[in-house]
Design a protein around this motif. Structure first.
Motif, PDB file in Angstrom:
ATOM      1  N   PHE A 167      12.007   8.452   0.087  1.00  0.00           N
ATOM      2  CA  PHE A 167      11.557   7.598  -1.019  1.00  0.00           C
ATOM      3  C   PHE A 167      12.201   8.018  -2.335  1.00  0.00           C
ATOM      4  CE2 PHE A 167       8.410   6.856  -4.457  1.00  0.00           C
ATOM      5  CZ  PHE A 167       8.307   5.477  -4.385  1.00  0.00           C
ATOM      6  N   ASN A 168      12.333   9.319  -2.551  1.00  0.00           N
ATOM      7  CA  ASN A 168      12.870   9.830  -3.803  1.00  0.00           C
ATOM      8  C   ASN A 168      14.394   9.809  -3.857  1.00  0.00           C
ATOM      9  OD1 ASN A 168      10.881  11.375  -5.878  1.00  0.00           O
ATOM     10  ND2 ASN A 168       9.973  11.309  -3.840  1.00  0.00           N
ATOM     11  N   TYR A 169      15.069  10.175  -2.763  1.00  0.00           N
ATOM     12  CA  TYR A 169      16.491  10.477  -2.861  1.00  0.00           C
ATOM     13  C   TYR A 169      17.411   9.398  -2.306  1.00  0.00           C
ATOM     14  CZ  TYR A 169      14.634  14.960  -4.226  1.00  0.00           C
ATOM     15  OH  TYR A 169      13.954  15.947  -4.887  1.00  0.00           O
ATOM     16  N   VAL A 170      16.951   8.613  -1.355  1.00  0.00           N
ATOM     17  CA  VAL A 170      17.771   7.483  -0.909  1.00  0.00           C
ATOM     18  C   VAL A 170      17.958   6.511  -2.068  1.00  0.00           C
ATOM     19  CG1 VAL A 170      17.841   5.475   0.619  1.00  0.00           C
ATOM     20  CG2 VAL A 170      17.184   7.711   1.529  1.00  0.00           C
ATOM     21  N   ARG A 171      16.916   6.360  -2.867  1.00  0.00           N
ATOM     22  CA  ARG A 171      16.987   5.483  -4.040  1.00  0.00           C
ATOM     23  C   ARG A 171      18.119   5.910  -4.977  1.00  0.00           C
ATOM     24  NH1 ARG A 171      11.937   6.277  -5.961  1.00  0.00           N
ATOM     25  NH2 ARG A 171      12.587   8.050  -7.217  1.00  0.00           N
ATOM     26  N   VAL A 172      18.263   7.210  -5.200  1.00  0.00           N
ATOM     27  CA  VAL A 172      19.294   7.721  -6.103  1.00  0.00           C
ATOM     28  C   VAL A 172      20.681   7.425  -5.535  1.00  0.00           C
ATOM     29  CG1 VAL A 172      20.241   9.769  -7.216  1.00  0.00           C
ATOM     30  CG2 VAL A 172      17.763   9.516  -6.960  1.00  0.00           C
ATOM     31  N   ALA A 173      20.867   7.653  -4.228  1.00  0.00           N
ATOM     32  CA  ALA A 173      22.168   7.405  -3.607  1.00  0.00           C
ATOM     33  C   ALA A 173      22.530   5.926  -3.670  1.00  0.00           C
ATOM     34  CB  ALA A 173      22.156   7.896  -2.162  1.00  0.00           C
ATOM     35  N   ARG A 174      21.557   5.059  -3.450  1.00  0.00           N
ATOM     36  CA  ARG A 174      21.820   3.623  -3.511  1.00  0.00           C
ATOM     37  C   ARG A 174      22.139   3.193  -4.935  1.00  0.00           C
ATOM     38  NH1 ARG A 174      16.838   1.550   0.390  1.00  0.00           N
ATOM     39  NH2 ARG A 174      17.853   2.004   2.389  1.00  0.00           N
ATOM     40  N   TYR A 175      21.431   3.751  -5.887  1.00  0.00           N
ATOM     41  CA  TYR A 175      21.682   3.409  -7.285  1.00  0.00           C
ATOM     42  C   TYR A 175      23.106   3.823  -7.671  1.00  0.00           C
ATOM     43  CZ  TYR A 175      20.891   2.979 -12.318  1.00  0.00           C
ATOM     44  OH  TYR A 175      20.971   2.609 -13.643  1.00  0.00           O
ATOM     45  N   ALA A 176      23.510   4.996  -7.261  1.00  0.00           N
ATOM     46  CA  ALA A 176      24.847   5.473  -7.585  1.00  0.00           C
ATOM     47  C   ALA A 176      25.923   4.629  -6.917  1.00  0.00           C
ATOM     48  CB  ALA A 176      25.002   6.934  -7.171  1.00  0.00           C
ATOM     49  N   ALA A 177      25.627   4.119  -5.720  1.00  0.00           N
ATOM     50  CA  ALA A 177      26.620   3.337  -4.971  1.00  0.00           C
ATOM     51  C   ALA A 177      26.744   1.906  -5.482  1.00  0.00           C
ATOM     52  CB  ALA A 177      26.254   3.319  -3.491  1.00  0.00           C
ATOM     53  N   SER A 178      25.838   1.481  -6.341  1.00  0.00           N
ATOM     54  CA  SER A 178      25.813   0.079  -6.755  1.00  0.00           C
ATOM     55  C   SER A 178      26.900  -0.288  -7.752  1.00  0.00           C
ATOM     56  CB  SER A 178      24.440  -0.271  -7.342  1.00  0.00           C
ATOM     57  OG  SER A 178      24.172   0.491  -8.514  1.00  0.00           O
ATOM     58  N   SER A 179      27.476   0.693  -8.465  1.00  0.00           N
ATOM     59  CA  SER A 179      28.568   0.408  -9.397  1.00  0.00           C
ATOM     60  C   SER A 179      29.221   1.714  -9.821  1.00  0.00           C
ATOM     61  CB  SER A 179      28.053  -0.335 -10.636  1.00  0.00           C
ATOM     62  OG  SER A 179      27.358   0.535 -11.497  1.00  0.00           O
ATOM     63  N   PRO A 180      30.495   1.670 -10.215  1.00  0.00           N
ATOM     64  CA  PRO A 180      31.137   2.888 -10.715  1.00  0.00           C
ATOM     65  C   PRO A 180      30.434   3.457 -11.938  1.00  0.00           C
ATOM     66  CG  PRO A 180      32.785   1.224 -10.187  1.00  0.00           C
ATOM     67  CD  PRO A 180      31.442   0.548 -10.084  1.00  0.00           C
ATOM     68  N   GLY A 181      29.928   2.591 -12.799  1.00  0.00           N
ATOM     69  CA  GLY A 181      29.208   3.067 -13.978  1.00  0.00           C
ATOM     70  C   GLY A 181      27.944   3.810 -13.614  1.00  0.00           C
ATOM     71  N   ASN A 182      27.209   3.292 -12.635  1.00  0.00           N
ATOM     72  CA  ASN A 182      25.985   3.965 -12.194  1.00  0.00           C
ATOM     73  C   ASN A 182      26.308   5.313 -11.545  1.00  0.00           C
ATOM     74  OD1 ASN A 182      24.442   1.886 -13.138  1.00  0.00           O
ATOM     75  ND2 ASN A 182      23.921   1.045 -11.122  1.00  0.00           N
ATOM     76  N   LEU A 183      27.393   5.358 -10.775  1.00  0.00           N
ATOM     77  CA  LEU A 183      27.792   6.619 -10.147  1.00  0.00           C
ATOM     78  C   LEU A 183      28.090   7.667 -11.214  1.00  0.00           C
ATOM     79  CD1 LEU A 183      28.635   8.407  -7.786  1.00  0.00           C
ATOM     80  CD2 LEU A 183      30.899   7.330  -7.868  1.00  0.00           C
ATOM     81  N   ALA A 184      28.840   7.293 -12.224  1.00  0.00           N
ATOM     82  CA  ALA A 184      29.178   8.237 -13.288  1.00  0.00           C
ATOM     83  C   ALA A 184      27.926   8.707 -14.011  1.00  0.00           C
ATOM     84  CB  ALA A 184      30.156   7.591 -14.269  1.00  0.00           C
TER      85      ALA A 184
END
Length: 332
Positions: A167-184
Motif C-alpha cells: 500500500f505504501n511503496y507500490v504507490r511511490v513506484a507507480r507515481y515515479a513511473a508516470s512521468s520523467p518529471g515525477n521520477l526526478a
C-alpha cells in the motif's frame, strides 16, 4: 474545562529502566489538581522522541518537528488529564539502540509501571494510546498488563504487514513511473521509498527467509535496507493481536491516511467485538492524515507531502482532539 481551553501544564522528567537500559521520559500534568487520570502515549514508527517527532528521514535529512505527542499532552492537560511519553531507545536521552516490536512492548510496559508509580497520578485511571505501530505495541502490552482502564488505537494496521508495505511503496513506484518529471521529483525527495517499491517482492521473499539486510540496486549503486523479518510470521500478524484488548477502546483513524488504509479501522473494531469486547467506539476524522493533520486538498499534493513528509507542517485537526476528550471522559 474543554479540550480547546488554554491551560498551562507542568513537566517532570522521569527516568526508568527497561532491559537494563535507562530510558528518559516526561510526565506532563495540569498546573492545578491532584490524582490525575493519565494517558500513556506509545510511539509509532514516525514518533521517536518524547514529543512525538521523527528525528531524521531515512536519507539522514532532518524531518520537520510536528510535536505530535507534545500537542496531545497540551490538549489533554487543558482537559484535566496527564500524559506520559518517552524517548525511544537510542533517541534523545534514552540509552541503547532501536529494538524490535517486542523490545518496544517491554519498554511500553516499563513506562506504564513508571507512570503508575507517580504520586500525582491516579493509577486506576490510565489509558494507553497507541499511534500507528504503537497500536501493535499496545496490544502486546495488554497481553501482559491488566492495569490500564482503556485503550485508544489510532491509525492502526489490521491487514498483513506485506499488504501494508505494498500500500505504501507500490504507490511511490507507480507515481515515479508516470512521468520523467515525477521520477526526478521522487528521486530527489523519497528515493528510499522508490527503492523499496521497486524491490518489494525481493524484500518480502528474503524477509520470509529470515534475512534482515537487503541490497537494493538502483542506477549502478547498492543501497542497504534493514527490515525486521519477524513481521511476516503468521503468529505475529496484526489481526491476531487484538484479542488482548478487553477494556473500553476507541478506534480512530484519519479519512485521508496514506500510511494505513482507513478500512483497517472498521476491521479492528469488528475484530474487537468478535472477541467479546462490547465497549468499542469507531471514529473516522474527516480530512485527516495518518498523524491527524489536515491533508492537502488534491490527491497529487497529498502523495507528494506524504513522500517528502511536508505533511508534518500542516495543522492538526481539532476534531481529533475532541474525539479523544469525549472518549476519555466516558472511559476514565
Amino acid at each position: 474545562m474543554g479540550i480547546g481551553d488554554e491551560s498551562k501544564m507542568k513537566e517532570q522528567e522521569i527516568i526508568f529502566d527497561s532491559d537494563g537500559l535507562r530510558l528518559a521520559g516526561v510526565l506532563r500534568i495540569p498546573e492545578q489538581g491532584l490524582a490525575f487520570p493519565a494517558v500513556l502515549l506509545v510511539h509509532g514508527s514516525m514518533e521517536q522522541d518524547r514529543d512525538g517527532n521523527l528525528l531524521a528521514k531515512r536519507d539522514g535529512k532532518p524531518a520537520y518537528k510536528k510535536n505530535f505527542f507534545l500537542e496531545i499532552a497540551r490538549r489533554l492537560c487543558a482537559a484535566g488529564y496527564a500524559a506520559f511519553s518517552w524517548d525511544r531507545r537510542g533517541c534523545g536521552k534514552s540509552e541503547g539502540q532501536a529494538g524490535d516490536v517486542f523490545a518496544q512492548a517491554r519498554d511500553a510496559i516499563a513506562a506504564l509501571h513508571a507512570l503508575q508509580g507517580q504520586e500525582e497520578i491516579d493509577s486506576q485511571r490510565i489509558a494507553v494510546l497507541g499511534q500507528s505501530a504503537g497500536v501493535y505495541t499496545a496490544c502486546l502490552l495488554a497481553q501482559e498488563e491488566s492495569g490500564p482502564k482503556a485503550y485508544i488505537l489510532q491509525g492502526g494496521l489490521y491487514r498483513d504487514y506485506g499488504e501494508m508495505m505494498a500500500f505504501n511503496y507500490v504507490r511511490v513506484a507507480r507515481y515515479a513511473a508516470s512521468s520523467p518529471g515525477n521520477l526526478a521529483w521522487v528521486e530527489e525527495n523519497d528515493l528510499c521509498s522508490l527503492l523499496i517499491g521497486l524491490n518489494l517482492d525481493q524484500i518480502k521473499r528474503q524477509a520470509k527467509e529470515g534475512k534482515r539486510e537487503h541490497d537494493l540496486v538502483y542506477k549502478g549503486r547498492i543501497w542497504k535496507f534493514y527490515h525486521d523479518p519477524t513481521c511476516y510470521l503468521p503468529e505475529n500478524a496484526p489481526s491476531r493481536q487484538f484479542k488482548y484488548i478487553d477494556k473500553p477502546a476507541l478506534v480512530i483513524h484519519g479519512e485521508c491516511d496514506l500510511n494505513v488504509p482507513v478500512q483497517d479501522a472498521a476491521s479492528i473494531r469488528n475484530e474487537l467485538i468478535k472477541n467479546g469486547n462490547k465497549q468499542v467506539g469507531l471514529v473516522i476524522i474527516p480530512g485527516a492524515d495518518h498523524s491527524f493533520q489536515e491533508a492537502a486538498g488534491s490527491e497529487d499534493q497529498r502523495y507528494k507531502e506524504r513522500m517528502s513528509l511536508e505533511s508534518f507542517r500542516r495543522p492538526f485537526c481539532d476534531a481529533y482532539f475532541r474525539a479523544l476528550e469525549d472518549f476519555l471522559r466516558k472511559a476514565l
